[in-house]
Design an enzyme around this catalytic site. Structure first.
Site, PDB file in Angstrom:
ATOM      1  N   ALA A 127       0.866  -1.199   0.000  1.00 51.00           N
ATOM      2  CA  ALA A 127       0.000   0.000   0.000  1.00 51.00           C
ATOM      3  C   ALA A 127       0.894   1.237   0.000  1.00 51.00           C
ATOM      4  O   ALA A 127       1.949   1.246   0.643  1.00 51.00           O
ATOM      5  CB  ALA A 127      -0.914   0.011   1.218  1.00 51.00           C
ATOM      6  N   ALA A 129       0.650   5.741  -0.207  1.00 49.12           N
ATOM      7  CA  ALA A 129      -0.099   6.999  -0.293  1.00 49.12           C
ATOM      8  C   ALA A 129       0.918   8.142  -0.273  1.00 49.12           C
ATOM      9  O   ALA A 129       2.132   7.913  -0.283  1.00 49.12           O
ATOM     10  CB  ALA A 129      -1.084   7.115   0.861  1.00 49.12           C
ATOM     11  N   SER A 130       0.421   9.365  -0.241  1.00 44.58           N
ATOM     12  CA  SER A 130       1.310  10.515  -0.361  1.00 44.58           C
ATOM     13  C   SER A 130       2.190  10.729   0.855  1.00 44.58           C
ATOM     14  O   SER A 130       3.268  11.316   0.756  1.00 44.58           O
ATOM     15  CB  SER A 130       0.484  11.774  -0.622  1.00 44.58           C
ATOM     16  OG  SER A 130      -0.475  11.956   0.402  1.00 44.58           O
ATOM     17  N   GLN A 133       4.083   4.614   3.054  1.00 49.27           N
ATOM     18  CA  GLN A 133       3.832   3.355   2.363  1.00 49.27           C
ATOM     19  C   GLN A 133       4.041   2.218   3.353  1.00 49.27           C
ATOM     20  O   GLN A 133       4.749   2.370   4.351  1.00 49.27           O
ATOM     21  CB  GLN A 133       4.731   3.205   1.142  1.00 49.27           C
ATOM     22  CG  GLN A 133       6.213   3.283   1.392  1.00 49.27           C
ATOM     23  CD  GLN A 133       6.986   3.376   0.079  1.00 49.27           C
ATOM     24  OE1 GLN A 133       6.715   4.249  -0.759  1.00 49.27           O
ATOM     25  NE2 GLN A 133       7.951   2.473  -0.107  1.00 49.27           N
ATOM     26  N   VAL A 134       3.396   1.073   3.081  1.00 54.71           N
ATOM     27  CA  VAL A 134       3.372  -0.018   4.049  1.00 54.71           C
ATOM     28  C   VAL A 134       3.968  -1.282   3.436  1.00 54.71           C
ATOM     29  O   VAL A 134       3.601  -1.672   2.322  1.00 54.71           O
ATOM     30  CB  VAL A 134       1.928  -0.295   4.533  1.00 54.71           C
ATOM     31  CG1 VAL A 134       1.949  -1.294   5.687  1.00 54.71           C
ATOM     32  CG2 VAL A 134       1.243   1.000   4.963  1.00 54.71           C
ATOM     33  N   LYS A 148       4.816   0.546   8.534  1.00 56.13           N
ATOM     34  CA  LYS A 148       4.379   1.789   7.892  1.00 56.13           C
ATOM     35  C   LYS A 148       5.523   2.799   7.955  1.00 56.13           C
ATOM     36  O   LYS A 148       5.950   3.191   9.041  1.00 56.13           O
ATOM     37  CB  LYS A 148       3.138   2.319   8.614  1.00 56.13           C
ATOM     38  CG  LYS A 148       2.558   3.606   8.052  1.00 56.13           C
ATOM     39  CD  LYS A 148       1.315   3.994   8.851  1.00 56.13           C
ATOM     40  CE  LYS A 148       0.714   5.304   8.369  1.00 56.13           C
ATOM     41  NZ  LYS A 148      -0.489   5.678   9.157  1.00 56.13           N
ATOM     42  N   ASP A 283     -12.269   8.247  10.865  1.00 53.10           N
ATOM     43  CA  ASP A 283     -12.134   8.122   9.412  1.00 53.10           C
ATOM     44  C   ASP A 283     -12.558   6.716   8.977  1.00 53.10           C
ATOM     45  O   ASP A 283     -11.749   5.934   8.469  1.00 53.10           O
ATOM     46  CB  ASP A 283     -10.679   8.391   9.003  1.00 53.10           C
ATOM     47  CG  ASP A 283     -10.523   8.547   7.497  1.00 53.10           C
ATOM     48  OD1 ASP A 283     -11.539   8.794   6.818  1.00 53.10           O
ATOM     49  OD2 ASP A 283      -9.388   8.425   6.997  1.00 53.10           O
TER      50      ASP A 283
END
Length: 549
Positions: A127, A129-130, A133-134, A148, A283
């Site tokens: 995964a 994202a900005s 990352q994982v 992470k 969220d």
């Protein structure tokens, strides 16, 4: 840093100009620039999109700080125009992952040499994202973990963007008076506080630990365990849990898990988080909720959490019940309790519109309510009347709305009313039956009694000051002592009346408590006090009526 800021300003101007928003920077230099419509001339491929779609494209191209701001802003629906909201909820936070060699120094800084900390470490993230990352990894004891890792330099990138964002907000307030009422600069200031929390992975891990403590007695709800010996501000090592996204109904069924049971577990879990614990995962989009083969609900990504102070939880419960019961008067009373200001001249009109919204959300099927319909319309009404609802309340309602949508996706027959009413009633009953509440009753009665007892002394102090000439009165009386006697007699009656009133009020509150029948000794004591107060009141009234002139 200055050179970097100038370079970033140029890049932002280029992107905004590309999508037709360059006037935010250049209108002062060249008045009327916005009317020239250069965007359509220079980028005809963007013709046909609305200005709100172009806004979303621009935000996504501007990078992580702007995307995060847009995502957080989408949770404040009552403070933004509906057209803007519709685009913000579509924002995507997906970027190409960084090479392993780029993030390895961060891993080594927090964990030591990779081969010493991990039995194996997958260099390709599963995964990205900005902000982070994982990666999958395995500890030397065989434990599967998810690591992470924060993207190197992302904090500096965001720190360059934040002051630019605030300048943009100031420009919007200046050039777009219609948008100034939404207070863009304050929204940016709130975002700055939130983004720094999200950049601190220790904060993320501590939130996961808090949820696990709150649900220690409920094995169906959990967050991944954090391995703190391999974690820090920019890296978080967590238990890896196999599962599927909560919105993948077919995969949930294939694991032998009933989707409707997951809907119930999730809904109950959020009601507990908000109204009992006062700490909740804020969220709950489907990517942050997983389901395991054991039927567990797993919460991940705790960068955004909400808090509800104890003194506000009861009011928030009443707000939710007002939505469920379509009770506009209760809703406005809750607003007043929360200090929300409403224009008195427009109050009746506001009530009419809110009543229409709440009534329209009631399903034709008995006992059901479309909470999503109410929440999609109510913020627009509040917005039109400039009603500023506390962020914490809107956050709570937004989360309930999101989890309601997830529940409906899992179980189309999910009945919001049937779940909420009994749960809220149980919470209120348990709260008033708690030892903490019962311990507060004697304290409250003592404070009331002390106030009554102190009243004669306060009155006597006034009389003393009068007698010493510290107050100047012109009294036409030959017998000051007679006046003093009269005041003493009146004071005695006043004190007796206050004592009787406190006895009646206190015993009435106890007798009307929902759980009083569970405590027979308290019930009989309160009854005795109530009857005694009525008797004393009758005696006092008889003496007053038969007083000699």
């Amino acid at each position: 840093m200055v050179t970097q800021s100038i370079r970033r300003y140029r890049e932002i101007i280029r992107i905004l100009s590309k999508y037709g928003f360059g006037a935010l920077f250049l209108e002062d230099i060249s008045p009327g620039l916005a009317k020239m419509d250069l965007q359509k001339r220079l980028h005809p491929e963007l013709d046909g999109y609305t200005k709100y779609e172009l806004m979303r494209f621009a935000i996504e191209e501007l990078g992580p700080a702007f995307v995060k701001f847009g995502q957080i802003l989408s949770t404040r629906r009552e403070m933004i125009p509906p057209e803007v909201y519709d685009e913000l909820i579509k924002l995507q936070d997906k970027v190409a992952p960084l090479p392993y060699e780029t993030i390895e120094p961060t891993i080594v800084r927090y964990c030591g040499p990779v081969e010493d900390a991990f039995q194996s470490f997958e260099k390709e993230p599963f995964a990205a994202a900005s902000v982070s990352q994982v990666h999958r990894a395995v500890l030397h004891d065989g434990t599967k973990v998810a690591v992470k890792v924060q993207r190197p330099g992302i904090r500096q990138v965001i720190e360059v963007d934040l002051p630019i964002m605030r300048k943009l907000a100031e420009r919007i307030e200046k050039l777009e008076p219609d948008l100034a009422v939404y207070n863009p600069t304050r929204l940016v200031d709130e975002f700055v506080t939130q983004i720094y929390k999200e950049l601190d992975f220790v904060h993320d891990g501590q939130n996961a630990d808090t949820l696990n403590r709150n649900f220690v007695e409920n094995p169906k709800v959990k967050a991944p365990k954090v391995y703190w010996e391999y974690s820090g501000t920019e890296l978080l090592t967590m238990e890896f849990i196999d599962g599927v996204r909560i919105d993948n109904v077919d995969a949930i069924r294939e694991m032998g898990v009933d989707p409707s049971s997951i809907a119930e577990i999730g809904f109950q879990a959020y009601l507990q988080q908000i109204f009992i614990d006062g700490f909740f995962h804020s969220d709950p989009h489907p990517g942050n909720l997983m389901v395991t083969r054991e039927g567990q609900l797993i919460f991940i990504d705790f960068g955004m959490v909400g808090m509800v102070r104890p003194e506000r939880r009861d009011t928030f419960i009443e707000v939710l019940l007002a939505f469920v019961n379509a009770d506009v008067d209760m809703l406005l009373e809750c607003f007043e309790t929360l200090g929300i200001k409403i224009d008195e001249e427009k109050k009746e009109q506001l009530k009419d519109e809110l009543y229409y919204v709440l009534q329209s959300s009631q399903s034709s099927e008995l006992g059901r309510m479309d909470f999503g319909s109410a929440m999609s319309s109510a913020p627009d009404v509040l917005n039109r009347y400039r009603v500023r609802v506390p962020p914490s309340l809107m956050q709570v309602l937004k989360v309930i709305w999101m989890i309601f949508d997830v529940a409906i996706h899992l179980d189309p027959k999910f009945n919001f009313n049937a779940r909420v009413r009994p749960y809220m009633t149980d919470i209120m009953r348990d709260r008033y039956a708690s030892q903490k509440f019962l311990r507060q009753i004697p304290s409250a009665m003592m404070n009331l009694t002390q106030g009554v007892v102190a009243l004669p002394k306060a009155i006597n102090n006034v009389i003393t000051k009068v007698s010493k000439g510290q107050f100047r009165f012109e009294i036409t009386s030959r017998e000051i002592s007679g006046l003093s006697t009269s005041i003493d007699a009146s004071t005695d009656k006043l004190v007796m009346g206050l004592v009787i009133a406190s006895m009646v009020i206190g015993s009435s509150l106890v007798l009307n408590a929902p759980i009083i029948s569970s405590y027979p000794p308290v019930y009989w004591i309160a009854t005795f006090i109530y009857i005694s107060a009525i008797a004393l009141a009758a005696v006092l009234l008889f003496k007053i009526m038969n007083r000699k002139p």
